[in-house]
Scaffold this active site. Structure first.
Site, short mmCIF file in Angstrom:
data_model
loop_
_atom_site.label_atom_id
_atom_site.label_comp_id
_atom_site.label_asym_id
_atom_site.label_seq_id
_atom_site.Cartn_x
_atom_site.Cartn_y
_atom_site.Cartn_z
N GLN A 120 0.85 -1.20 0.00
CA GLN A 120 0.00 0.00 0.00
C GLN A 120 0.89 1.25 0.00
O GLN A 120 1.81 1.37 0.82
CB GLN A 120 -0.93 0.02 1.22
CG GLN A 120 -1.92 1.18 1.16
CD GLN A 120 -2.94 1.14 2.31
OE1 GLN A 120 -2.85 0.32 3.22
NE2 GLN A 120 -3.90 2.04 2.25
N HIS A 133 -8.58 1.82 -1.13
CA HIS A 133 -8.93 1.75 -2.56
C HIS A 133 -8.91 0.31 -3.04
O HIS A 133 -8.07 -0.48 -2.65
CB HIS A 133 -7.99 2.62 -3.41
CG HIS A 133 -6.54 2.40 -3.13
ND1 HIS A 133 -5.89 2.93 -2.04
CD2 HIS A 133 -5.60 1.69 -3.81
CE1 HIS A 133 -4.63 2.56 -2.05
NE2 HIS A 133 -4.43 1.79 -3.11
N HIS A 160 -8.40 -1.90 -6.24
CA HIS A 160 -7.88 -1.90 -7.61
C HIS A 160 -8.76 -2.83 -8.45
O HIS A 160 -9.02 -3.97 -8.03
CB HIS A 160 -6.46 -2.48 -7.67
CG HIS A 160 -5.40 -1.69 -6.96
ND1 HIS A 160 -4.51 -0.89 -7.62
CD2 HIS A 160 -5.09 -1.60 -5.64
CE1 HIS A 160 -3.66 -0.35 -6.75
NE2 HIS A 160 -4.00 -0.76 -5.53
P1 5GP Z 1 -1.46 1.06 -3.55
O1 5GP Z 1 0.02 0.86 -3.85
O2 5GP Z 1 -1.62 1.99 -2.37
O3 5GP Z 1 -2.25 -0.19 -3.42
O4 5GP Z 1 -2.06 1.79 -4.83
C1 5GP Z 1 -1.94 3.15 -5.05
C2 5GP Z 1 -2.17 3.38 -6.52
O5 5GP Z 1 -2.46 4.76 -6.70
C3 5GP Z 1 -0.98 3.05 -7.39
O6 5GP Z 1 -1.34 2.05 -8.34
C4 5GP Z 1 -0.62 4.38 -8.05
O7 5GP Z 1 -0.23 4.23 -9.39
C5 5GP Z 1 -1.90 5.17 -7.92
N1 5GP Z 1 -1.71 6.60 -7.78
C6 5GP Z 1 -0.85 7.26 -6.95
N2 5GP Z 1 -0.99 8.58 -7.07
C7 5GP Z 1 -1.97 8.78 -7.99
C8 5GP Z 1 -2.57 9.96 -8.53
O8 5GP Z 1 -2.23 11.10 -8.19
N3 5GP Z 1 -3.55 9.78 -9.45
C9 5GP Z 1 -3.95 8.53 -9.85
N4 5GP Z 1 -4.94 8.48 -10.78
N5 5GP Z 1 -3.43 7.41 -9.35
C10 5GP Z 1 -2.44 7.53 -8.44
#
Ligand code: 5GP
Ligand code: ZN
Length: 117
Positions: free
Chosen positions: A97, A103, A105
């Site tokens: 994360q 969130h 995916h």
């Molecule tokens: P995590 O790693 O927390 O599960 O997923 C976070 C996701 O948010 C990542 O896939 C990353 O590419 C996406 N992400 C991070 N910053 C932004 C942003 O400013 N805009 C968008 N649309 N996606 C983002």
């Protein structure tokens, strides 16, 4: 809904920074991932700032249930259910994360391996 002014996803929800929003309702929003890991890569977020699954309380059950229904609607609209789609929630930095606002995916459009990397 309570938002965190320092959270990037709260800023997207409140339209302070741009994103390609593909779905929105009273409790949830969905937008394209900035760094897609599949031909379709959408993030579904609650409009309430909940940092991670592990921070949920019982009062969040409807909001979180709503996320799954929103994801199903998006999958329906895009026809993702025909070939299947993967839903992923990373919980905690050790699990990958990087943004601390819950969130879901939605990934689709290619083959996925198991176990996940
Ligand atoms: P995590 O790693 O927390 O599960 O997923 C976070 C996701 O948010 C990542 O896939 C990353 O590419 C996406 N992400 C991070 N910053 C932004 C942003 O400013 N805009 C968008 N649309 N996606 C983002
Ligand atoms: Zn947030």
């Amino acid at each position: 809904m309570s938002l965190d002014p320092d959270c990037i996803f709260c800023k997207i929800i409140s339209k302070k920074i741009p994103a390609k929003i593909v779905y929105e309702d009273e409790f949830a929003a969905a937008f394209e991932d900035l760094n897609p890991q599949a031909p379709v890569h959408i993030l579904v977020v609650p409009k309430k700032h909940i940092p991670e699954v592990h921070a949920m309380s019982a009062e969040d059950r409807e909001i979180v249930g709503h996320l799954f229904l929103a994801a199903k609607k998006i999958a329906d609209q895009k026809g993702l259910h025909v070939k299947g789609y993967r839903m992923v929630i990373n919980n905690g930095a050790g699990a990958g994360q990087s943004v601390f606002h819950i969130h879901l995916h939605i990934l689709s459009g290619r083959r996925f391996s198991w176990p996940p990397g």
